[in-house]
Design an enzyme around this catalytic site. Structure first.
Site, PDB file in Angstrom:
ATOM      1  N   HIS A  17      -3.376  10.428  -0.998  1.00  0.00           N
ATOM      2  CA  HIS A  17      -4.228   9.095  -1.634  1.00  0.00           C
ATOM      3  C   HIS A  17      -4.139   9.216  -3.386  1.00  0.00           C
ATOM      4  O   HIS A  17      -3.773   9.405  -4.307  1.00  0.00           O
ATOM      5  CB  HIS A  17      -4.550   8.392  -1.109  1.00  0.00           C
ATOM      6  CG  HIS A  17      -4.280   8.145   0.409  1.00  0.00           C
ATOM      7  ND1 HIS A  17      -5.788   7.354   0.538  1.00  0.00           N
ATOM      8  CD2 HIS A  17      -3.929   7.575   1.156  1.00  0.00           C
ATOM      9  CE1 HIS A  17      -5.622   5.897   1.416  1.00  0.00           C
ATOM     10  NE2 HIS A  17      -4.104   6.732   1.893  1.00  0.00           N
ATOM     11  N   GLU A  50       0.789  -1.200   0.394  1.00  0.00           N
ATOM     12  CA  GLU A  50      -0.090  -0.016  -0.198  1.00  0.00           C
ATOM     13  C   GLU A  50       1.265   1.105  -0.223  1.00  0.00           C
ATOM     14  O   GLU A  50       1.584   1.420   0.725  1.00  0.00           O
ATOM     15  CB  GLU A  50      -0.738   0.263   1.360  1.00  0.00           C
ATOM     16  CG  GLU A  50      -2.158   1.450   1.315  1.00  0.00           C
ATOM     17  CD  GLU A  50      -3.124   0.793   2.294  1.00  0.00           C
ATOM     18  OE1 GLU A  50      -3.423   0.277   2.507  1.00  0.00           O
ATOM     19  OE2 GLU A  50      -3.152   2.029   2.399  1.00  0.00           O
ATOM     20  N   ASP A  69       4.897 -14.296  11.057  1.00  0.00           N
ATOM     21  CA  ASP A  69       3.422 -15.022  11.399  1.00  0.00           C
ATOM     22  C   ASP A  69       2.692 -13.493  11.257  1.00  0.00           C
ATOM     23  O   ASP A  69       1.778 -13.738  11.772  1.00  0.00           O
ATOM     24  CB  ASP A  69       3.275 -16.178  11.888  1.00  0.00           C
ATOM     25  CG  ASP A  69       1.715 -16.308  11.664  1.00  0.00           C
ATOM     26  OD1 ASP A  69       1.439 -16.383  10.303  1.00  0.00           O
ATOM     27  OD2 ASP A  69       1.760 -17.693  11.795  1.00  0.00           O
ATOM     28  N   LYS A  80      -6.778  -1.164  11.325  1.00  0.00           N
ATOM     29  CA  LYS A  80      -6.486  -1.946  10.146  1.00  0.00           C
ATOM     30  C   LYS A  80      -5.233  -1.243   9.842  1.00  0.00           C
ATOM     31  O   LYS A  80      -4.555  -1.506   8.877  1.00  0.00           O
ATOM     32  CB  LYS A  80      -7.573  -1.515   9.128  1.00  0.00           C
ATOM     33  CG  LYS A  80      -7.464  -2.244   7.869  1.00  0.00           C
ATOM     34  CD  LYS A  80      -6.628  -0.944   6.215  1.00  0.00           C
ATOM     35  CE  LYS A  80      -6.438  -1.664   5.764  1.00  0.00           C
ATOM     36  NZ  LYS A  80      -5.938  -1.146   4.610  1.00  0.00           N
TER      37      LYS A  80
END
Ligand code: MEV
Length: 423
Positions: free
Chosen positions: A378, A85, A281, A265
């Site tokens: 963005h 991202e 992991d 998130k």
């Protein structure tokens, strides 16, 4: 014709690719070229990657970036990040620099215990089971002795075994609930091997072992990272307003699950990137973090904020079950490079670095959201991507970027501006 195949894993890599292209693609040559393009020319290195999983046909690249300027407990760090991202690494670096002149990040490992369980069914008398458990306990530990020997030398091992009655939730269901210290290893194999050895020992006609497995819920393997400064030192036009809005954004994530999921998130954007770069992991980390975010019964924010007596404090508490020895950390050359870059951290130190990457990422997101809005950054990236696709020169990029400083970026608007400029 059926595409179900037996003995696929026994085919050579070449045969697997041929089977794949024949059955699932029209343009076989093109697919072959793409797959081969990503093979490593160093055969030994390619073989190493082939052997990590089954049926490997090629590699899948992810960008590996580095975020400099992190000061953690007074020590300078550069943090490796593997993430697709755009803007995650840039955001981490900017926030690290911001806090480097405001005391840096302060971190503390709160606890490091991991959990594993033997799940079993028992229909008989509970007092009898309790009695059997008490008499068996020394043998349970003895059964794991060959496995725990090395771990104990490193300061880890089994910390406790308890019998847990879960029959109120599920008839006849009990557990052996075991706590472990695995020091610098993530410890999954160690924990599972110990549990299986215990389950083998805990045999009785009326006990039916269902399964033995570690838990990725690790609420006692928690680290805290924090930043703090005077509100006035936050900078900008109106630091009080900034601090207030920032705190409100965190409070919203504390009470509103829809927002909390996106908020967390963003935190995981930073954490997962370091988890991947260090060969840890990420599924385990994700599962554990979100379970911890729900520990009150309602999904909530992993970060918190307080403004008190003119001081702004922002912190994260998150469970991170990590390893800096064993597993992929020892096998993957890039994972090793990542750990070397961070000064070969212990698992505890890596917990502190990762929590900091998560906190920095959340700070960046909330700062953008409560000021210019998230699309500002963005869209700059979006604009660059479109201009790159169009093959714009450096001069053209500069020119068009200026035009779009106060104009909404859309694909068609950028294409139009580009053609206008060229004509
Ligand atoms: C995007 O990947 C992450 C954010 O949505 C996080 C947030 O909203 O806090 C920007």
């Amino acid at each position: 014709m059926s595409k179900v195949i037996s003995g696929f894993s026994k085919l050579t890599k070449e045969e697997k690719i041929q089977w794949l292209t024949r059955n699932f693609f029209n343009n076989e040559d093109q697919v072959h070229t793409t797959i081969r393009q990503y093979w490593n020319s160093d055969e030994a290195l390619q073989q190493l990657h082939d052997d990590f999983i089954e049926n490997t046909i090629t590699n899948f690249y992810m960008p590996y970036g580095i975020a400099p300027n992190f000061i953690i407990n007074g020590k300078e760090h550069v943090i490796p990040m593997v993430v697709e991202e755009s803007s995650v690494v840039a955001a981490a670096s900017l926030v690290a620099k911001f806090w480097s002149t405001r005391g840096g990040f302060k971190t503390r490992v709160i606890s490091t215990t991991k959990i594993g369980q033997v799940h079993f069914m028992y229909e008989g008398d509970k007092a009898e089971l309790q009695q059997y458990f008490e008499t068996q306990k020394p043998q349970l530990l003895e059964a794991t002795a060959p496995i725990t020997k090395n771990m104990e030398k490193r300061g880890g091992g089994i910390q406790s075994i308890t019998l847990v009655d879960k029959t109120a939730s599920l008839p006849n269901y009990y557990q052996l609930h075991v706590t472990f210290e695995t020091v610098d290893s993530m410890g999954a194999n160690f924990i599972n091997s110990c549990l299986e050895a215990m389950a083998k020992q805990f045999r009785k006609d009326d006990i039916e072992i269902v399964m033995s497995i570690l838990s990725n819920y690790v609420p006692d393997c928690v680290v805290r990272s924090e930043v703090s400064c005077k509100v006035a030192d936050l900078g900008g036009d109106d630091p009080e307003k900034f601090a207030r809005k920032f705190e409100q954004a965190v409070k919203i994530a504390e009470i509103e699950p829809y927002r909390a999921v996106t908020h967390n998130k963003g935190i995981m954007n930073g954490i997962d990137a370091v988890v991947l770069a260090t060969g840890n992991d990420f599924r385990a980390i994700e599962a554990g973090a979100h379970a911890y975010a729900s520990k009150s019964g309602q999904y909530s924010s992993l970060t918190h904020c307080e403004i008190k007596d003119g001081i702004f404090t922002f912190w994260i508490e998150i469970p991170l079950a990590l390893g800096t020895v064993g597993g992929l950390t020892a096998l993957h050359p890039m994972a090793k490079l990542s750990l070397d870059m961070m000064g070969k951290p212990s698992a505890r130190e890596l917990m502190e670095i990762m929590a900091t990457a998560g906190l920095a990422q959340n700070f960046a997101a909330l700062r953008a959201l409560t000021t210019k809005g998230i699309q500002h950054g963005h869209m700059k990236m979006h604009l660059m991507n479109i201009l790159n696709q169009l093959g714009a020169t450096a001069q053209e990029k500069e020119n068009i970027s200026k035009q779009f400083e106060n104009q909404t970026v859309s694909h068609s608007a950028v294409v139009e501006a580009f053609h206008k400029l060229r004509s």
